[in-house]
Motif scaffolding. Structure first.
Motif, PDB file in Angstrom:
ATOM      1  N   SER A 199      95.354  15.786  24.097  1.00 23.61           N
ATOM      2  CA  SER A 199      95.660  15.483  22.985  1.00 23.61           C
ATOM      3  C   SER A 199      94.653  16.206  22.096  1.00 23.61           C
ATOM      4  O   SER A 199      94.900  16.631  20.962  1.00 23.61           O
ATOM      5  CB  SER A 199      95.253  13.884  22.660  1.00 23.61           C
ATOM      6  N   ALA A 200      93.540  16.294  22.481  1.00 26.10           N
ATOM      7  CA  ALA A 200      92.415  17.373  21.772  1.00 26.10           C
ATOM      8  C   ALA A 200      92.899  18.592  21.724  1.00 26.10           C
ATOM      9  O   ALA A 200      92.489  19.128  20.667  1.00 26.10           O
ATOM     10  CB  ALA A 200      90.988  17.242  22.742  1.00 26.10           C
ATOM     11  N   TRP A 205      94.818  16.019  14.869  1.00 26.72           N
ATOM     12  CA  TRP A 205      93.888  15.181  14.666  1.00 26.72           C
ATOM     13  C   TRP A 205      93.955  14.460  13.456  1.00 26.72           C
ATOM     14  O   TRP A 205      93.517  13.182  13.430  1.00 26.72           O
ATOM     15  CB  TRP A 205      92.517  15.979  14.619  1.00 26.72           C
ATOM     16  N   GLY A 206      94.806  14.941  12.643  1.00 25.41           N
ATOM     17  CA  GLY A 206      94.857  14.309  11.324  1.00 25.41           C
ATOM     18  C   GLY A 206      95.818  12.815  11.394  1.00 25.41           C
ATOM     19  O   GLY A 206      95.287  11.919  10.666  1.00 25.41           O
ATOM     20  N   ASP A 207      96.625  12.928  12.269  1.00 30.92           N
ATOM     21  CA  ASP A 207      97.412  11.803  12.702  1.00 30.92           C
ATOM     22  C   ASP A 207      96.567  10.665  13.055  1.00 30.92           C
ATOM     23  O   ASP A 207      96.642   9.432  12.867  1.00 30.92           O
ATOM     24  CB  ASP A 207      98.604  12.042  13.992  1.00 30.92           C
ATOM     25  N   ALA A 208      95.605  11.120  13.863  1.00 30.14           N
ATOM     26  CA  ALA A 208      94.560   9.901  14.594  1.00 30.14           C
ATOM     27  C   ALA A 208      93.830   9.291  13.673  1.00 30.14           C
ATOM     28  O   ALA A 208      93.523   8.202  13.341  1.00 30.14           O
ATOM     29  CB  ALA A 208      93.807  10.621  15.661  1.00 30.14           C
ATOM     30  N   ARG A 209      93.486  10.200  12.512  1.00 31.74           N
ATOM     31  CA  ARG A 209      92.565   9.599  11.366  1.00 31.74           C
ATOM     32  C   ARG A 209      93.375   8.482  10.392  1.00 31.74           C
ATOM     33  O   ARG A 209      92.746   7.592  10.064  1.00 31.74           O
ATOM     34  CB  ARG A 209      92.198  10.611  10.605  1.00 31.74           C
ATOM     35  N   GLY A 210      94.634   8.908  10.570  1.00 31.89           N
ATOM     36  CA  GLY A 210      95.394   7.794   9.589  1.00 31.89           C
ATOM     37  C   GLY A 210      95.885   6.645  10.170  1.00 31.89           C
ATOM     38  O   GLY A 210      96.458   5.755   9.717  1.00 31.89           O
TER      39      GLY A 210
END
Length: 211
Positions: A199-200, A205-210
């Protein structure tokens, strides 16, 4: 079967190694002399050099043993495993063997303290990075042989090992500055970080922040 002479030599080497690591971790690597190590075991400086080329070799002696164990574990992985999976399983499934390797030389607690000393001593950290690069090249060539590719023509073996080695370095840095300074903690952290590689590298990564 080990002879009396061989047993005596092994015990002397282990005593010198343990004394060296104790001194390195308590008074500092740069402030420790070969004479002090030899004196702690009640042997001559000449005897120390019979077992170790110098302080640096003693500092990395146990790590060299664990690295050799890991390379052997990678070599023994089933041929059907994908390269990254083989590396992952070699380090996680080989944890007990690594512990046994450490305990055959010095107490695990002393080995862990030496890890921190390496990280906080510039000359040792530089040597550690140099040694890591050499080990990674060995593993890349092993993967290339295992997969039937030319390591100098196909970049994938070195890329896979570079990613894996990067994860291990990040893990070591996080673990060595954390509160749980145990082998169990670094094993769990290693597994967690390796699980996040996909995933990294390819995830958003923007999806993870949301979330």
């Amino acid at each position: 079967m080990e002879t009396l002479r061989e047993r005596k030599k092994r015990r002397t080497r282990q005593a010198l190694l343990r004394a060296a690591l104790e001194l390195f971790t308590t008074q500092g690597y740069e402030h420790t002399t070969v004479d002090e190590i030899a004196e702690a075991v009640d042997v001559s400086q000449r005897t120390f050099f019979r077992y170790f080329a110098g302080k640096e070799e003693a500092a990395f002696a146990v790590q060299e043993m664990t690295e050799a164990r890991f390379v052997a574990a990678v070599r023994a992985r089933p041929p059907h495993e994908a390269p990254m999976e083989a590396l992952r399983q070699a380090v996680l499934e080989g944890w007990d063997a690594i512990r046994e390797t450490v305990e055959s030389a010095v107490p695990v607690e002393l080995y862990l303290r030496m890890y921190r000393t390496i990280g906080s001593t510039p000359s040792l950290l530089a040597a550690h990075l140099r040694r890591s690069a050499a080990t990674e090249e060995t593993i890349a060539r092993l993967l290339a042989e295992r997969e039937g590719v030319d390591v100098d023509a196909d970049p994938r073996p070195r890329l896979a090992v570079a990613v894996f080695g990067g994860v291990i370095r990040v893990t070591e840095r996080q673990w060595s500055t954390g509160e749980d300074f145990s082998l169990e903690a670094i094993r769990a952290l290693t597994a967690s970080y390796l699980d996040q590689v996909g995933s990294a590298l390819t995830g958003n990564w923007g999806d993870a922040r949301g979330c």
